[in-house]
Enzyme design. Structure first.
Site, mmCIF file in Angstrom:
data_model
loop_
_atom_site.group_PDB
_atom_site.id
_atom_site.type_symbol
_atom_site.label_atom_id
_atom_site.label_comp_id
_atom_site.label_asym_id
_atom_site.label_seq_id
_atom_site.Cartn_x
_atom_site.Cartn_y
_atom_site.Cartn_z
ATOM 1 C CG HIS A 119 -1.864 1.083 1.340
ATOM 2 N ND1 HIS A 119 -2.005 1.861 2.469
ATOM 3 C CD2 HIS A 119 -2.782 1.556 0.452
ATOM 4 C CE1 HIS A 119 -2.957 2.748 2.276
ATOM 5 N NE2 HIS A 119 -3.447 2.588 1.062
ATOM 6 C CG HIS B 85 -2.909 9.285 0.362
ATOM 7 N ND1 HIS B 85 -3.505 9.967 1.415
ATOM 8 C CD2 HIS B 85 -3.765 8.295 0.040
ATOM 9 C CE1 HIS B 85 -4.653 9.395 1.719
ATOM 10 N NE2 HIS B 85 -4.841 8.377 0.909
HETATM 11 O O1 G3P Z 1 -6.330 1.744 -3.317
HETATM 12 C C1 G3P Z 1 -6.567 1.311 -2.016
HETATM 13 C C2 G3P Z 1 -6.371 2.411 -1.009
HETATM 14 O O2 G3P Z 1 -5.144 3.029 -1.272
HETATM 15 C C3 G3P Z 1 -7.483 3.428 -1.024
HETATM 16 O O3 G3P Z 1 -7.380 4.357 0.027
HETATM 17 O O4 G3P Z 1 -6.823 6.554 0.958
HETATM 18 O O5 G3P Z 1 -5.171 4.728 1.116
HETATM 19 O O6 G3P Z 1 -5.641 5.817 -1.070
HETATM 20 P P1 G3P Z 1 -6.201 5.411 0.253
HETATM 21 MG MG MG Z 2 -4.491 4.641 -2.493
#
Ligand code: G3P
Ligand code: MG
Length: 242
Positions: A12, A54
């Site tokens: 992630h 992000h």
């Molecule tokens: O793509 C999965 C996840 O990354 C979505 O949430 O806020 O971590 O980008 P976020």
């Molecule tokens: Mg994401």
């Protein structure tokens, strides 16, 4: 059964527990620790450059201030995106740099097009015009977004690349919306998932992915329900199913 050929764990934002998120150093660290795929977030600077980032604001993960969308690439490119994490300085990557490094490492990538509905089409267009021209990895990137406008534009710009609809607070008509958009999968907040919902989505032919799963017991339960991959800040390297 795997529908998209994904590994059980996708790093992630690179590998956010082990390295500064959404940085080239983070993608290298994910590879070093044995991951095969990473997720990243792409947004536009004020002058329309797709960058890997992000938050709405620069403040948490860089030494800059204010909104990314109000800041030009010439400023963003000089920010430090790693010192907040206690690592040596690292730039905010342009999407081109990130894809070059990721494909060079032999990693697969989920490109999350992070935009609201208003900015979705423009963000997808800029990101995909670039990505389609330069991606040289083995598997095509998996594209995802919370914004239906981004997914519709992605289908036009990269029709052969698989797409996933991101679901946050509510399950609602998620599977039906994903199918209507021609998506291959649903990327859901793991707290929305139940065995019945995963089965229902899979019966429609949709792969189910879950974010953000940082506990191995929860990951095992989700895999058991038929979730194809979890997005994790951890590798679960020694704990994956065989
Ligand atoms: O793509 C999965 C996840 O990354 C979505 O949430 O806020 O971590 O980008 P976020
Ligand atoms: Mg994401």
């Amino acid at each position: 059964m795997s529908l998209l050929g994904l590994p059980p764990v996708i790093g992630h934002r690179g590998l956010a527990s082990a390295a500064p998120e959404n940085t080239l150093a983070g993608f290298r660290e994910a590879k070093r620790r044995g991951l095969e795929w990473v997720e990243l977030d792409v947004q536009l600077t004020s002058d329309g450059q797709p960058v890997v980032f992000h938050d709405d604001e620069l403040d948490r993960t860089t030494d800059g201030h204010g909104r990314l969308a109000d800041t030009p690439w010439d400023v963003v490119r000089h920010l430090d995106a790693a010192s907040w994490f206690g690592w040596p300085a690292e730039p905010v990557p342009h999407l081109a740099e990130a894809l070059e490094v990721i494909s060079g490492l032999g990693l697969g990538v989920n490109i999350e097009i992070k935009a609201d509905e208003t900015a979705g089409a423009a963000t997808a267009a800029a990101a995909l015009d670039l990505a389609v021209g330069l991606w040289s990895g083995r598997a095509p990137p998996l594209l995802s977004s919370f914004a239906e406008s981004a997914l519709a534009e992605a289908a036009r710009r990269a029709p052969d690349w698989p797409r996933g609809l991101l679901l946050g607070g509510v399950w609602g008509q998620g599977p039906g919306r994903a199918r209507a958009l021609g998506c291959a999968g649903l990327h859901a907040d793991h707290r929305l998932l139940t065995a019945a919902r995963v089965s229902a989505a899979r019966e429609l032919g949709l792969a189910v992915l879950a974010y953000t799963v940082n506990r191995i017991d929860r990951a095992r339960r989700l895999w058991g329900w038929g979730v194809e991959a979890v997005f994790s800040d951890r590798t679960f390297k020694f704990e994956m199913p065989v």
